[in-house]
Design a protein around this motif. Structure first.
Motif, PDB file in Angstrom:
ATOM      1  N   THR A 229       0.830  -1.204   0.000  1.00  0.00           N
ATOM      2  CA  THR A 229       0.000   0.000   0.000  1.00  0.00           C
ATOM      3  C   THR A 229       0.866   1.256   0.000  1.00  0.00           C
TER       4      THR A 229
ATOM      5  N   ASN B  30       1.274   6.639  -6.867  1.00  0.00           N
ATOM      6  CA  ASN B  30       0.180   7.515  -7.268  1.00  0.00           C
ATOM      7  C   ASN B  30       0.493   8.981  -7.018  1.00  0.00           C
ATOM      8  N   ALA B  31       1.356   9.241  -5.992  1.00  0.00           N
ATOM      9  CA  ALA B  31       1.744  10.634  -5.714  1.00  0.00           C
ATOM     10  C   ALA B  31       2.682  11.173  -6.767  1.00  0.00           C
TER      11      ALA B  31
ATOM     12  N   ASP C 167       0.864   4.141  -2.836  1.00  0.00           N
ATOM     13  CA  ASP C 167       0.621   5.540  -2.494  1.00  0.00           C
ATOM     14  C   ASP C 167       1.702   6.439  -3.079  1.00  0.00           C
TER      15      ASP C 167
END
Length: 474
Positions: free
Chosen positions: A463, A470-471, A467
């Motif tokens: 995860t 995606n950032a 994250d």
């Protein structure tokens, strides 16, 4: 190193020593001569004695006396590692305890000639009054308290501290022989270090209860208590002359030992030879008749100074003198890296960077610059790390290389890396980065451990990676 000084009988001793050192001893001999004409005569005499002249070099530099041990260059190694290996040669000099300006100037001349640093220890001194044991991390020195008489403004503790500061030695001071026994009061007239666990000390066979005999006996007992193998060799007096068999020269696998023709001393020539052979069964022991010079209060150890080989064998010696104390740097900072080197054939240098405390050096900062310059400027790259170290690599004309690393890690306050950018093409996130992370995860690589609880790979790590992906990257 020897100085071509003195009467004909002394020069004969020097020539014989040069013969044995360049042949049996497998070493070079550096000869200081006053003039070019003296160079010619010295060369002829040394050659006629049978020396390997390819190992003899002459330097036209005036000296005052033959007693090279007292004023010649005393060597140390700078920049050694924790085990005492590596580093570059340097010289620790002192003010000669005789008004002989030419002699006193030899260490500075020699250091400048060979590009070797010279450090002046603030002591008046004669080098024959010093022996040392190498050691790690600290060695031990030995001198008589003559040194205190030569430096009346200093306490024993201050003298010892100077040797600690300049040579990393913990020094013991001994009671000197009375001057009527030995006018020099130098320790090399009655003791010589054979190894870091072996020592040879005079034994006064004809005067066993004399105060100087007791000094020798007490010293022998102190070394034995430290676990040393102690060898005792005869010493006698005759006609006001101190006949010593410890004032010898050890050079690689050769030992040059004095012999004498004086009737009192000569009866111990064979005994002394036997002790030396027992102490060094694997070395060649050669006796040289030193009757002509011993009456002037010195023998062979007094008239030579050892010049050690460079620490890395055929490879250059190198010591990086900057970036050894940690600190912080910003990207773009102009950095000066300085170094000392110990090889006349150094050609180029490379500078490498580690971000893992010196485990690897994958980043090349510069390559092929002048290795003899001793200094190089470069810009700090934009890397974020608290564990950076430098490695300086030197190359010589024969293809040998050697390197020295920073002693401590430093911090570069660069842009933090993008956690998600794990695969080429770097600078853009795509499917290859996700695949690279999953490969790390499946291999249980610690690099995949991105979230608590750290030490265990699980869903939270995946995860955390997604994250970051995606950032995107800055």
């Amino acid at each position: 190193m020897i100085a071509w000084e003195g009467q004909a009988s002394w020069l004969s001793i020097l020539a014989q020593m040069a013969r044995d050192i360049t042949t049996i001893g497998d070493a070079k001999v550096f000869v200081m001569v006053d003039t070019t004409s003296e160079r010619t005569s010295a060369s002829n005499q040394i050659a006629n004695a049978g020396a390997d002249m390819s190992r003899v070099s002459f330097h036209v530099r005036a000296t005052d006396t033959i007693w090279m041990r007292d004023y010649g260059p005393r060597y140390i190694y700078l920049g050694t590692d924790e085990a005492g290996n590596g580093g570059v040669r340097a010289i620790v000099d002192h003010t000669y305890n005789r008004p002989r300006p030419n002699d006193n100037a030899i260490p500075n001349y020699w250091g400048a000639l060979r590009n070797e640093p010279v450090y002046l220890i603030p002591l008046v001194h004669g080098g024959g009054n010093f022996h040392l044991e190498s050691g790690s991390p600290q060695g031990f020195g030995h001198a008589t308290r003559l040194i205190a008489n030569e430096n009346p403004s200093l306490s024993d503790a201050q003298i010892i501290q100077y040797w600690r500061d300049y040579q990393n030695l913990e020094t013991t001071l001994y009671t000197p022989y009375p001057s009527f026994v030995d006018s020099t009061q130098h320790i090399d007239m009655w003791m010589i270090m054979l190894d870091d666990d072996k020592v040879m000390i005079s034994e006064w066979v004809n005067e066993p209860t004399a105060s100087w005999a007791i000094t020798s006996d007490n010293t022998a007992a102190a070394f034995a208590a430290r676990g040393f193998q102690v060898y005792r060799v005869p010493a006698v007096r005759s006609g006001g002359t101190h006949y010593t068999f410890t004032n010898a020269v050890i050079c690689n696998d050769l030992v040059l030992v004095p012999s004498y023709t004086n009737s009192t001393a000569s009866q111990f020539n064979d005994d002394a030879l036997a002790v030396w052979q027992q102490a060094y069964p694997d070395k060649t022991i050669r006796q040289i008749n030193c009757q002509a010079i011993v009456t002037s209060a010195g023998v062979m150890h007094c008239i030579v100074m050892h010049v050690p080989t460079q620490s890395n064998g055929d490879a250059p010696g190198v010591y990086m003198t900057t970036q050894n104390d940690g600190g912080q740097y910003l990207p773009g900072d102009l950095i000066q890296t300085d170094w000392l080197f110990d090889d006349t054939d150094v050609t180029t240098a490379d500078l490498l960077l580690s971000t893992d405390g010196g485990q690897t050096f994958p980043i090349t900062l510069a390559t092929g610059f002048d290795g003899t310059s001793g200094s190089y400027y470069w810009q700090m790259p934009d890397i974020a790390t608290t564990d950076a170290r430098l490695r300086l690599v030197l190359h010589d004309a024969q293809g040998n290389t050697a390197s020295d690393d920073s002693d401590a890690s430093f911090t570069i306050l660069g842009t933090p890396p993008c956690t998600a950018d794990l695969a080429e093409p770097f600078g853009a996130l795509n499917f290859f980065d996700i695949t690279a992370y999953l490969d790390l995860y499946n291999a249980q690589d610690p690099a995949a451990d991105l979230a608590a609880p750290f030490g265990t790979l699980n869903f939270f790590d995946i995860t955390a990676y997604l994250d970051a992906y995606n950032a995107g990257c800055p």
